[in-house]
Motif scaffolding. Structure first.
Motif, PDB file in Angstrom:
ATOM      1  N   LEU A  14       0.580  -1.246   0.014  1.00 14.19           N
ATOM      2  CA  LEU A  14      -0.105   0.188  -0.129  1.00 14.19           C
ATOM      3  C   LEU A  14       0.961   1.327  -0.089  1.00 14.19           C
ATOM      4  CD1 LEU A  14      -2.925   1.038  -0.031  1.00 14.19           C
ATOM      5  CD2 LEU A  14      -2.644   1.193   2.695  1.00 14.19           C
ATOM      6  N   GLY A  15       1.928   1.069   0.765  1.00 11.63           N
ATOM      7  CA  GLY A  15       2.847   2.535   0.774  1.00 11.63           C
ATOM      8  C   GLY A  15       3.529   2.665  -0.380  1.00 11.63           C
ATOM      9  N   THR A  16       3.945   1.512  -1.123  1.00 15.72           N
ATOM     10  CA  THR A  16       4.818   1.646  -2.218  1.00 15.72           C
ATOM     11  C   THR A  16       3.905   2.301  -3.320  1.00 15.72           C
ATOM     12  OG1 THR A  16       4.394  -0.706  -2.714  1.00 15.72           O
ATOM     13  CG2 THR A  16       6.612   0.079  -1.944  1.00 15.72           C
ATOM     14  N   GLY A  17       2.642   1.737  -3.375  1.00 19.44           N
ATOM     15  CA  GLY A  17       1.445   2.354  -4.288  1.00 19.44           C
ATOM     16  C   GLY A  17       1.293   3.666  -4.282  1.00 19.44           C
ATOM     17  N   VAL A  18       1.243   4.409  -3.067  1.00 20.14           N
ATOM     18  CA  VAL A  18       0.850   5.678  -2.849  1.00 20.14           C
ATOM     19  C   VAL A  18       1.954   6.612  -3.010  1.00 20.14           C
ATOM     20  CG1 VAL A  18       0.742   7.221  -1.037  1.00 20.14           C
ATOM     21  CG2 VAL A  18      -0.716   5.319  -0.744  1.00 20.14           C
ATOM     22  N   VAL A  19       3.300   5.997  -2.928  1.00 20.94           N
ATOM     23  CA  VAL A  19       4.468   6.675  -3.175  1.00 20.94           C
ATOM     24  C   VAL A  19       4.808   6.864  -4.732  1.00 20.94           C
ATOM     25  CG1 VAL A  19       7.051   6.642  -3.131  1.00 20.94           C
ATOM     26  CG2 VAL A  19       5.815   6.437  -0.920  1.00 20.94           C
ATOM     27  N   SER A  20       4.539   5.670  -5.283  1.00 22.49           N
ATOM     28  CA  SER A  20       4.462   5.443  -6.976  1.00 22.49           C
ATOM     29  C   SER A  20       3.365   6.444  -7.619  1.00 22.49           C
ATOM     30  CB  SER A  20       4.379   4.293  -7.247  1.00 22.49           C
ATOM     31  OG  SER A  20       4.348   3.998  -8.640  1.00 22.49           O
ATOM     32  N   SER A  21       2.415   6.635  -6.930  1.00 17.55           N
ATOM     33  CA  SER A  21       1.239   7.327  -7.349  1.00 17.55           C
ATOM     34  C   SER A  21       1.529   8.808  -7.297  1.00 17.55           C
ATOM     35  CB  SER A  21      -0.147   7.167  -6.894  1.00 17.55           C
ATOM     36  OG  SER A  21      -0.488   5.965  -6.930  1.00 17.55           O
ATOM     37  N   VAL A  22       2.113   9.245  -6.239  1.00 18.46           N
ATOM     38  CA  VAL A  22       2.648  10.615  -5.923  1.00 18.46           C
ATOM     39  C   VAL A  22       3.878  11.132  -6.912  1.00 18.46           C
ATOM     40  CG1 VAL A  22       3.697  12.428  -4.486  1.00 18.46           C
ATOM     41  CG2 VAL A  22       1.713  11.024  -3.635  1.00 18.46           C
ATOM     42  N   LEU A  23       4.822   9.972  -7.054  1.00 21.95           N
ATOM     43  CA  LEU A  23       5.763  10.419  -7.890  1.00 21.95           C
ATOM     44  C   LEU A  23       5.384  10.628  -9.351  1.00 21.95           C
ATOM     45  CD1 LEU A  23       8.680   8.296  -6.368  1.00 21.95           C
ATOM     46  CD2 LEU A  23       8.501  10.790  -6.691  1.00 21.95           C
ATOM     47  N   THR A  24       4.561   9.722  -9.789  1.00 20.36           N
ATOM     48  CA  THR A  24       3.826   9.511 -11.285  1.00 20.36           C
ATOM     49  C   THR A  24       3.142  11.054 -11.282  1.00 20.36           C
ATOM     50  OG1 THR A  24       3.708   7.436 -11.361  1.00 20.36           O
ATOM     51  CG2 THR A  24       2.352   8.540 -12.847  1.00 20.36           C
ATOM     52  N   MET A  25       2.191  11.339 -10.528  1.00 21.59           N
ATOM     53  CA  MET A  25       1.639  12.607 -10.750  1.00 21.59           C
ATOM     54  C   MET A  25       2.673  13.909 -11.025  1.00 21.59           C
ATOM     55  SD  MET A  25      -1.789  12.676  -8.096  1.00 21.59           S
ATOM     56  CE  MET A  25      -0.797  12.872  -6.874  1.00 21.59           C
ATOM     57  N   GLN A  26       3.528  13.846 -10.142  1.00 23.87           N
ATOM     58  CA  GLN A  26       4.747  14.775  -9.991  1.00 23.87           C
ATOM     59  C   GLN A  26       5.398  15.003 -11.507  1.00 23.87           C
ATOM     60  OE1 GLN A  26       7.870  14.330  -7.047  1.00 23.87           O
ATOM     61  NE2 GLN A  26       9.020  16.297  -7.651  1.00 23.87           N
ATOM     62  N   ALA A  27       5.687  13.625 -12.044  1.00 18.78           N
ATOM     63  CA  ALA A  27       6.376  13.562 -13.237  1.00 18.78           C
ATOM     64  C   ALA A  27       5.407  14.107 -14.355  1.00 18.78           C
ATOM     65  CB  ALA A  27       6.641  11.880 -13.626  1.00 18.78           C
ATOM     66  N   ASN A  28       4.287  13.838 -14.196  1.00 18.26           N
ATOM     67  CA  ASN A  28       3.250  14.320 -15.315  1.00 18.26           C
ATOM     68  C   ASN A  28       3.154  15.949 -15.248  1.00 18.26           C
ATOM     69  OD1 ASN A  28       2.432  11.794 -16.112  1.00 18.26           O
ATOM     70  ND2 ASN A  28       0.700  11.705 -14.818  1.00 18.26           N
ATOM     71  N   ASN A  29       3.103  16.365 -14.072  1.00 16.09           N
ATOM     72  CA  ASN A  29       3.431  17.855 -13.943  1.00 16.09           C
ATOM     73  C   ASN A  29       4.504  18.408 -14.364  1.00 16.09           C
ATOM     74  OD1 ASN A  29       0.682  17.969 -12.605  1.00 16.09           O
ATOM     75  ND2 ASN A  29       1.738  18.029 -10.504  1.00 16.09           N
ATOM     76  N   GLN A  30       5.709  17.845 -14.198  1.00 16.59           N
ATOM     77  CA  GLN A  30       6.850  18.295 -14.776  1.00 16.59           C
ATOM     78  C   GLN A  30       6.805  18.073 -16.293  1.00 16.59           C
ATOM     79  OE1 GLN A  30       9.367  15.669 -12.708  1.00 16.59           O
ATOM     80  NE2 GLN A  30      10.052  17.061 -11.080  1.00 16.59           N
ATOM     81  N   ARG A  31       6.357  17.031 -16.790  1.00 17.13           N
ATOM     82  CA  ARG A  31       6.493  17.067 -18.251  1.00 17.13           C
ATOM     83  C   ARG A  31       5.721  18.136 -19.092  1.00 17.13           C
ATOM     84  NH1 ARG A  31       2.688  12.421 -19.710  1.00 17.13           N
ATOM     85  NH2 ARG A  31       1.330  14.440 -19.123  1.00 17.13           N
ATOM     86  N   ASP A  32       4.338  18.307 -18.246  1.00 16.63           N
ATOM     87  CA  ASP A  32       3.313  19.328 -18.853  1.00 16.63           C
ATOM     88  C   ASP A  32       4.010  20.653 -18.737  1.00 16.63           C
ATOM     89  OD1 ASP A  32       1.358  17.371 -19.161  1.00 16.63           O
ATOM     90  OD2 ASP A  32       0.139  17.769 -17.500  1.00 16.63           O
ATOM     91  N   GLN A  33       4.627  20.919 -17.762  1.00 16.25           N
ATOM     92  CA  GLN A  33       5.487  22.298 -17.803  1.00 16.25           C
ATOM     93  C   GLN A  33       6.656  22.269 -18.748  1.00 16.25           C
ATOM     94  OE1 GLN A  33       7.248  23.175 -13.829  1.00 16.25           O
ATOM     95  NE2 GLN A  33       7.466  25.217 -14.292  1.00 16.25           N
ATOM     96  N   ALA A  34       7.192  21.214 -18.977  1.00 12.01           N
ATOM     97  CA  ALA A  34       8.228  21.377 -19.692  1.00 12.01           C
ATOM     98  C   ALA A  34       7.751  21.365 -21.165  1.00 12.01           C
ATOM     99  CB  ALA A  34       9.088  19.855 -19.942  1.00 12.01           C
ATOM    100  N   VAL A  35       6.446  21.014 -21.725  1.00  8.12           N
ATOM    101  CA  VAL A  35       5.939  21.190 -23.066  1.00  8.12           C
ATOM    102  C   VAL A  35       5.663  22.629 -23.065  1.00  8.12           C
ATOM    103  CG1 VAL A  35       3.976  20.618 -24.534  1.00  8.12           C
ATOM    104  CG2 VAL A  35       5.309  18.987 -23.407  1.00  8.12           C
ATOM    105  N   TRP A  36       5.072  23.016 -21.997  1.00  5.44           N
ATOM    106  CA  TRP A  36       4.543  24.570 -21.728  1.00  5.44           C
ATOM    107  C   TRP A  36       5.934  25.390 -22.184  1.00  5.44           C
ATOM    108  CZ3 TRP A  36       5.967  28.918 -19.428  1.00  5.44           C
ATOM    109  CH2 TRP A  36       5.233  30.172 -19.254  1.00  5.44           C
ATOM    110  N   LEU A  37       7.097  25.079 -21.316  1.00  4.24           N
ATOM    111  CA  LEU A  37       8.362  25.822 -21.693  1.00  4.24           C
ATOM    112  C   LEU A  37       8.700  25.813 -22.990  1.00  4.24           C
ATOM    113  CD1 LEU A  37      10.194  25.102 -18.442  1.00  4.24           C
ATOM    114  CD2 LEU A  37       9.244  27.203 -19.071  1.00  4.24           C
ATOM    115  N   ARG A  38       8.752  24.781 -23.620  1.00  2.00           N
ATOM    116  CA  ARG A  38       8.988  24.506 -24.996  1.00  2.00           C
ATOM    117  C   ARG A  38       8.315  25.269 -26.152  1.00  2.00           C
ATOM    118  NH1 ARG A  38       7.491  23.770 -29.790  1.00  2.00           N
ATOM    119  NH2 ARG A  38       8.817  22.611 -31.183  1.00  2.00           N
TER     120      ARG A  38
END
Length: 142
Positions: free
Chosen positions: A106-130
């Motif tokens: 359960l803990g690894t699932g929550v941590v993985s989900s939070v990191l995936t959301m963070q990665a998606n936000n970073q990717r979206d911001q990268a596209v915006w900057l580009r």
């Protein structure tokens, strides 16, 4: 009469600049369709190399895009480790380990989900900057 002519020329100039900006935006900006697929100028491209080459015009966007990929890979590793631990605990049949591995899973699932959301936000911001940097190049080429 002179004032009317000046207003018409100013309006025409503003309209042509707006049309040029729209045309450039449609031609040069990208939007993502999934993992490594994107659309540029109404053409669908796929593959990590093609996407990475789009980020070459934006050093900040490229850096953030690569950071999002690293974050996503870490999230995937944590998720797979949690899944592997759960499978091992179920196969072993040891009832004492079930509760412990349930919480770890359960803990690894929550941590993985939070990191995936963070990665998606970073990717979206990268596209915006580009895309922002692509619009800046429009002004340079004029």
């Amino acid at each position: 009469m002179l004032l009317t002519t000046f207003e018409i020329k100013a309006q025409f100039s503003a309209d042509s600049s707006l049309q040029l900006a729209r045309k450039w935006y449609d031609k040069e900006t990208i939007y993502l369709r999934g993992g490594n697929s994107y659309v540029k100028n109404n053409v669908i491209y796929s593959g990590g190399k093609a996407l990475r080459s789009e980020f070459m015009i934006s050093p900040g966007g490229l850096e953030l895009y690569l950071k999002s990929r690293r974050t996503r890979n870490i999230a995937l590793f944590i998720s797979l480790a949690g899944s592997a631990g759960t499978i091992v605990s179920l196969v072993s049949g040891n009832r004492d380990n079930l509760r412990k591995f349930f919480w770890v899973s359960l803990g690894t699932g929550v941590v993985s989900s939070v990191l995936t959301m963070q990665a998606n936000n970073q990717r979206d911001q990268a596209v915006w900057l580009r895309n922002r940097d692509a619009m800046i190049f429009m002004k340079v080429e004029q």
